[in-house]
Write a protein that holds these residues in place. Structure first.
Motif, PDB file in Angstrom:
ATOM      1  N   LEU A  64       8.412  69.259  19.519  1.00 25.77           N
ATOM      2  CA  LEU A  64       8.824  69.457  18.133  1.00 25.77           C
ATOM      3  C   LEU A  64       9.297  68.146  17.501  1.00 25.77           C
ATOM      4  CD1 LEU A  64       9.342  71.541  15.871  1.00 25.77           C
ATOM      5  CD2 LEU A  64      11.627  71.859  16.815  1.00 25.77           C
ATOM      6  N   LEU A  65      10.085  67.377  18.240  1.00 33.55           N
ATOM      7  CA  LEU A  65      10.599  66.112  17.716  1.00 33.55           C
ATOM      8  C   LEU A  65       9.484  65.082  17.530  1.00 33.55           C
ATOM      9  CD1 LEU A  65      13.913  65.851  19.785  1.00 33.55           C
ATOM     10  CD2 LEU A  65      13.661  66.528  17.394  1.00 33.55           C
ATOM     11  N   LYS A  66       8.527  65.071  18.438  1.00 35.66           N
ATOM     12  CA  LYS A  66       7.380  64.166  18.300  1.00 35.66           C
ATOM     13  C   LYS A  66       6.571  64.524  17.051  1.00 35.66           C
ATOM     14  CE  LYS A  66       4.892  63.703  22.023  1.00 35.66           C
ATOM     15  NZ  LYS A  66       4.581  62.243  22.008  1.00 35.66           N
ATOM     16  N   LYS A  67       6.381  65.828  16.844  1.00 34.02           N
ATOM     17  CA  LYS A  67       5.637  66.275  15.669  1.00 34.02           C
ATOM     18  C   LYS A  67       6.396  65.912  14.393  1.00 34.02           C
ATOM     19  CE  LYS A  67       2.203  68.515  13.728  1.00 34.02           C
ATOM     20  NZ  LYS A  67       0.815  68.051  13.837  1.00 34.02           N
ATOM     21  N   LEU A  68       7.704  66.016  14.438  1.00 31.74           N
ATOM     22  CA  LEU A  68       8.520  65.680  13.272  1.00 31.74           C
ATOM     23  C   LEU A  68       8.395  64.196  12.930  1.00 31.74           C
ATOM     24  CD1 LEU A  68      10.564  66.686  11.188  1.00 31.74           C
ATOM     25  CD2 LEU A  68      12.386  66.216  12.851  1.00 31.74           C
ATOM     26  N   VAL A  69       8.408  63.348  13.952  1.00 31.73           N
ATOM     27  CA  VAL A  69       8.236  61.911  13.729  1.00 31.73           C
ATOM     28  C   VAL A  69       6.887  61.630  13.074  1.00 31.73           C
ATOM     29  CG1 VAL A  69       7.937  59.678  14.887  1.00 31.73           C
ATOM     30  CG2 VAL A  69       9.806  61.206  15.576  1.00 31.73           C
ATOM     31  N   GLN A  70       5.863  62.323  13.520  1.00 27.46           N
ATOM     32  CA  GLN A  70       4.530  62.143  12.935  1.00 27.46           C
ATOM     33  C   GLN A  70       4.506  62.572  11.472  1.00 27.46           C
ATOM     34  OE1 GLN A  70       1.863  64.366  15.466  1.00 27.46           O
ATOM     35  NE2 GLN A  70       2.464  63.222  17.315  1.00 27.46           N
ATOM     36  N   GLN A  71       5.125  63.724  11.193  1.00 32.25           N
ATOM     37  CA  GLN A  71       5.158  64.230   9.817  1.00 32.25           C
ATOM     38  C   GLN A  71       5.953  63.301   8.895  1.00 32.25           C
ATOM     39  OE1 GLN A  71       3.570  66.667   8.487  1.00 32.25           O
ATOM     40  NE2 GLN A  71       3.390  68.453   9.803  1.00 32.25           N
ATOM     41  N   MET A  72       6.856  62.545   9.472  1.00 34.36           N
ATOM     42  CA  MET A  72       7.646  61.602   8.683  1.00 34.36           C
ATOM     43  C   MET A  72       6.895  60.294   8.414  1.00 34.36           C
ATOM     44  SD  MET A  72      11.456  61.946  10.340  1.00 34.36           S
ATOM     45  CE  MET A  72      12.533  63.340   9.982  1.00 34.36           C
TER      46      MET A  72
ATOM     47  N   LEU B 113      18.683  71.919   2.206  1.00 32.36           N
ATOM     48  CA  LEU B 113      17.919  72.690   1.224  1.00 32.36           C
ATOM     49  C   LEU B 113      16.533  72.996   1.758  1.00 32.36           C
ATOM     50  CD1 LEU B 113      19.096  70.898  -2.046  1.00 32.36           C
ATOM     51  CD2 LEU B 113      19.940  73.033  -1.059  1.00 32.36           C
ATOM     52  N   LYS B 114      15.506  72.271   1.296  1.00 39.48           N
ATOM     53  CA  LYS B 114      14.146  72.571   1.735  1.00 39.48           C
ATOM     54  C   LYS B 114      13.568  71.486   2.637  1.00 39.48           C
ATOM     55  CE  LYS B 114      12.909  75.444  -2.237  1.00 39.48           C
ATOM     56  NZ  LYS B 114      11.911  75.682  -3.320  1.00 39.48           N
ATOM     57  N   THR B 115      14.410  70.639   3.192  1.00 40.80           N
ATOM     58  CA  THR B 115      13.921  69.562   4.054  1.00 40.80           C
ATOM     59  C   THR B 115      14.595  69.607   5.414  1.00 40.80           C
ATOM     60  OG1 THR B 115      15.593  67.985   3.283  1.00 40.80           O
ATOM     61  CG2 THR B 115      13.507  68.075   2.049  1.00 40.80           C
ATOM     62  N   ILE B 116      14.018  68.894   6.355  1.00 34.63           N
ATOM     63  CA  ILE B 116      14.561  68.784   7.698  1.00 34.63           C
ATOM     64  C   ILE B 116      14.565  67.310   8.081  1.00 34.63           C
ATOM     65  CG2 ILE B 116      12.264  69.269   8.629  1.00 34.63           C
ATOM     66  CD1 ILE B 116      13.544  70.274  11.144  1.00 34.63           C
ATOM     67  N   ARG B 117      15.599  66.888   8.800  1.00 34.31           N
ATOM     68  CA  ARG B 117      15.714  65.489   9.201  1.00 34.31           C
ATOM     69  C   ARG B 117      16.554  65.384  10.471  1.00 34.31           C
ATOM     70  NH1 ARG B 117      20.872  63.826   7.968  1.00 34.31           N
ATOM     71  NH2 ARG B 117      21.984  65.093   6.413  1.00 34.31           N
ATOM     72  N   PHE B 118      16.518  64.208  11.086  1.00 30.75           N
ATOM     73  CA  PHE B 118      17.421  63.923  12.200  1.00 30.75           C
ATOM     74  C   PHE B 118      18.814  63.684  11.638  1.00 30.75           C
ATOM     75  CE2 PHE B 118      13.359  62.927  14.080  1.00 30.75           C
ATOM     76  CZ  PHE B 118      13.510  63.202  15.432  1.00 30.75           C
ATOM     77  N   MET B 119      19.826  64.204  12.332  1.00 38.56           N
ATOM     78  CA  MET B 119      21.188  64.001  11.847  1.00 38.56           C
ATOM     79  C   MET B 119      21.618  62.547  12.028  1.00 38.56           C
ATOM     80  SD  MET B 119      24.733  66.036  12.669  1.00 38.56           S
ATOM     81  CE  MET B 119      25.223  65.142  14.128  1.00 38.56           C
ATOM     82  N   ASP B 120      21.242  61.940  13.149  1.00 35.70           N
ATOM     83  CA  ASP B 120      21.660  60.573  13.441  1.00 35.70           C
ATOM     84  C   ASP B 120      20.425  59.677  13.520  1.00 35.70           C
ATOM     85  OD1 ASP B 120      23.014  58.298  14.208  1.00 35.70           O
ATOM     86  OD2 ASP B 120      23.191  58.906  16.303  1.00 35.70           O
ATOM     87  N   LYS B 121      20.449  58.575  12.802  1.00 32.59           N
ATOM     88  CA  LYS B 121      19.309  57.656  12.777  1.00 32.59           C
ATOM     89  C   LYS B 121      19.024  57.086  14.159  1.00 32.59           C
ATOM     90  CE  LYS B 121      21.893  53.447  11.571  1.00 32.59           C
ATOM     91  NZ  LYS B 121      21.571  52.750  12.839  1.00 32.59           N
ATOM     92  N   ASN B 122      20.034  56.959  15.019  1.00 28.27           N
ATOM     93  CA  ASN B 122      19.818  56.435  16.370  1.00 28.27           C
ATOM     94  C   ASN B 122      18.878  57.317  17.176  1.00 28.27           C
ATOM     95  OD1 ASN B 122      21.738  54.067  16.540  1.00 28.27           O
ATOM     96  ND2 ASN B 122      23.174  55.655  15.942  1.00 28.27           N
ATOM     97  N   VAL B 123      19.052  58.631  17.045  1.00 31.74           N
ATOM     98  CA  VAL B 123      18.187  59.569  17.762  1.00 31.74           C
ATOM     99  C   VAL B 123      16.769  59.522  17.186  1.00 31.74           C
ATOM    100  CG1 VAL B 123      17.856  61.971  18.431  1.00 31.74           C
ATOM    101  CG2 VAL B 123      20.170  61.026  18.297  1.00 31.74           C
ATOM    102  N   PHE B 124      16.671  59.440  15.870  1.00 35.46           N
ATOM    103  CA  PHE B 124      15.353  59.321  15.236  1.00 35.46           C
ATOM    104  C   PHE B 124      14.636  58.063  15.708  1.00 35.46           C
ATOM    105  CE2 PHE B 124      13.097  57.603  11.331  1.00 35.46           C
ATOM    106  CZ  PHE B 124      11.897  58.233  11.631  1.00 35.46           C
ATOM    107  N   GLU B 125      15.336  56.937  15.717  1.00 37.85           N
ATOM    108  CA  GLU B 125      14.711  55.676  16.121  1.00 37.85           C
ATOM    109  C   GLU B 125      14.275  55.699  17.575  1.00 37.85           C
ATOM    110  OE1 GLU B 125      17.229  53.004  12.866  1.00 37.85           O
ATOM    111  OE2 GLU B 125      17.914  53.193  14.950  1.00 37.85           O
ATOM    112  N   TYR B 126      15.023  56.414  18.428  1.00 35.03           N
ATOM    113  CA  TYR B 126      14.617  56.537  19.823  1.00 35.03           C
ATOM    114  C   TYR B 126      13.296  57.294  19.940  1.00 35.03           C
ATOM    115  CZ  TYR B 126      14.448  58.082  24.650  1.00 35.03           C
ATOM    116  OH  TYR B 126      14.024  58.340  25.931  1.00 35.03           O
ATOM    117  N   PHE B 127      13.195  58.434  19.264  1.00 29.86           N
ATOM    118  CA  PHE B 127      11.961  59.223  19.370  1.00 29.86           C
ATOM    119  C   PHE B 127      10.806  58.573  18.610  1.00 29.86           C
ATOM    120  CE2 PHE B 127      14.841  62.439  20.965  1.00 29.86           C
ATOM    121  CZ  PHE B 127      14.090  62.973  21.991  1.00 29.86           C
ATOM    122  N   LEU B 128      11.102  57.800  17.600  1.00 32.73           N
ATOM    123  CA  LEU B 128      10.067  57.012  16.941  1.00 32.73           C
ATOM    124  C   LEU B 128       9.512  55.989  17.918  1.00 32.73           C
ATOM    125  CD1 LEU B 128       8.452  55.968  14.530  1.00 32.73           C
ATOM    126  CD2 LEU B 128      10.492  54.685  13.804  1.00 32.73           C
ATOM    127  N   PHE B 129      10.394  55.335  18.664  1.00 28.18           N
ATOM    128  CA  PHE B 129       9.965  54.376  19.687  1.00 28.18           C
ATOM    129  C   PHE B 129       9.092  55.063  20.738  1.00 28.18           C
ATOM    130  CE2 PHE B 129      11.125  53.230  24.089  1.00 28.18           C
ATOM    131  CZ  PHE B 129      10.372  52.069  24.212  1.00 28.18           C
TER     132      PHE B 129
END
Length: 491
Positions: free
Chosen positions: A359-367, A405-421
């Motif tokens: 799910l997190l990998k797919k979210l990174v792709q959608q972003m 509201l109608k969007t979804i995001r990572f709460m902490d940018k550190n976690v997002f950057e890890y899964f982006l990597f």
């Protein structure tokens, strides 16, 4: 002679003799044994439960029992007065005494469980001044409902526990006339997870499961003349809480709840009464320094302050420090290690971890891999949310993801950057070479995200034993300070 004051005094002295602040049903057996050993008199555990209101009393206590109790309490002069009055301890049920006894017992159990499960040693945690001010204002104000609202991982449970430690456990406090029941929301579930009516569950917890009157009627019998109140403190969300609040009789019960931002949206929609809402902020400098001092860490590295303001990272920081007492690690290494440990426990070692990672990998792709946006429209992600519903719900609960509201995001940018990597690395077949680093340099050049991705890359190379990591750093187009920062991962 009115024996009621004597009875109250007698029970207080029995508590004092037994070394207890409050007698619970479990204590009655020990007191019974103590009386038998010291005075060679038999006062059963059941009799003591009747004395302290844990069991019904349908008859007067015998002079033998009264004598044994008075001698144990060190007040033999009470014997004749109490015996003459017949001493029917249960002639009229003291509603608030029973409420306080049951509430106190459950509250102490809740506090003990929280203490045992705390990510940090409980005694090292701190109370939060903003919460204390808000709680005082709520107790003295017109609102009957208060909500501490924050994303998961902001320390809401510890916040509630510390409030009770400060205001309720201290019997000299201005709130000493209040009965406090502190519970986790899961107590309002049966063993098979089906929900019962909130009020009936609350009645059962307070010892009135079979009473014909409604809870509000029971409490109103004595409350006006004694100025008594019940403060119900609920940790986490309960679906039936809104219905209960909408029927609440003003003045008898005040409710404090700690909920996530997502659950508050659901709860607030159903409320028909005004609520005192207190958002929970991140930790401030004074709080971070105090916690570190309590942990035996003289002072946290200043560069880590931004990370440690998130309460959920402090336990991993402490864990790393304790495991590496004799080793010196620079701030960059510690920063990466703390985040990695958090991700490992909350995702890779959690339930449904495979679905969560997908799910997190797919979210990174959608972003768009973080090049264009840091959030995704829920409508574009609806299929994944249906397929991975349980995993998605857990990611929200654990504070990994946030719905806005109608969007979804990572709460902490550190976690997002890890899964982006991780997602970028897989596109390069897990080969973190100079080509991969230059790709990051080119696509994310000049941004803070480039810097973060390069640090994760160097850490990965160090962990996998790549001997070319230092050479790659020198061949990248980076500012001198950035190269110096990244090189700290090689130490």
């Amino acid at each position: 002679m009115d024996e009621k004051p004597l009875l109250d005094k007698l029970k207080s002295l029995i508590c004092f003799k037994a070394g207890l602040n409050h007698v619970t049903p479990a204590d009655c057996k020990r007191i019974s044994i103590d009386i038998r050993k010291e005075f060679d008199k038999n006062v059963s555990e059941t009799t003591l439960k009747r004395l302290f209101g844990f069991a019904a009393t349908k008859f007067a206590f015998s002079k033998y029992t009264i004598t044994a109790l008075c001698e144990y309490a060190g007040k033999p002069e009470y014997i004749e007065s109490l015996a003459e009055g017949g001493t029917h301890f249960g002639d009229k049920e003291d509603i608030w005494e029973k409420v306080s006894c049951h509430a106190d017992r459950i509250t102490r159990i809740t506090l003990k469980n929280i203490s045992c499960r705390s990510g940090l040693p409980y005694q090292t945690t701190v109370g939060r001044k903003f919460a204390e001010h808000a709680f005082e204002e709520f107790c003295e104000g017109r609102f009957n409902f208060m909500a501490f609202v924050a994303p998961a991982g902001y320390g809401k449970t510890i916040l509630l526990s510390r409030l009770i430690d400060k205001y309720i456990s201290d019997k000299e406090t201005i709130y000493k006339s209040y009965s406090v029941l502190f519970v986790k929301s899961k107590l309002f579930l049966t063993h098979n997870k089906t929900k019962l009516q909130f009020e009936n569950q609350l009645k059962a917890l307070l010892g009135f499961a079979n009473h014909s009157k409604k809870l509000f009627e029971l409490l109103s019998d004595q409350s006006p003349k004694e100025n008594r109140k019940l403060i119900l403190i609920v940790d986490d969300y309960s679906e039936y809480l809104a219905d209960f609040m909408n029927r609440l009789v003003p003045g008898l019960i005040k409710v404090v709840v700690a909920v996530s931002s997502e659950d508050w949206k659901c709860l607030n929609k159903r409320l028909k009464v005004p609520a005192y809402v207190s958002p929970v902020p991140l930790l401030n400098q004074i709080e971070v320094d105090q916690i570190c001092s309590n942990l035996g860490i003289l002072k946290a590295e200043p560069e880590l302050f931004g990370l440690l303001t998130f309460p959920f990272y402090i336990s991993f920081y402490f864990q790393f420090k304790m495991e590496n007492k004799n080793d010196h690690h620079n701030r960059v290494v510690i920063y990466q290690e703390v985040i990695a440990r958090f991700i490992k426990e909350k995702i890779y070692q959690s339930n449904n971890y495979t679905e969560k990672i997908l799910l997190l990998k797919k979210l990174v792709q959608q972003m768009g891999y973080g090049v264009q946006q840091d959030e995704v429209n829920l409508d574009l992600f609806c299929v994944e949310l249906m397929v991975f519903k349980n995993a998605y719900d857990e990611l929200l609960i654990d504070g990994i993801l946030v719905e806005d509201l109608k969007t979804i995001r990572f709460m902490d940018k550190n976690v997002f950057e890890y899964f982006l990597f991780i997602e970028l690395l897989e596109q390069f077949n897990l080969n973190a070479d100079l080509i991969f680093l230059r790709f990051i340099n080119r696509v994310y050049g000049g941004s803070q995200r480039e810097f973060a991705l390069l640090k994760w890359s160097i850490r990965y190379m160090v962990k996998t034993g790549n001997p070319n990591a230092e050479e790659y750093i020198y061949r990248l187009e980076l500012e001198g300070t950035e190269k110096k920062e990244i090189k700290m991962l090689l130490v």
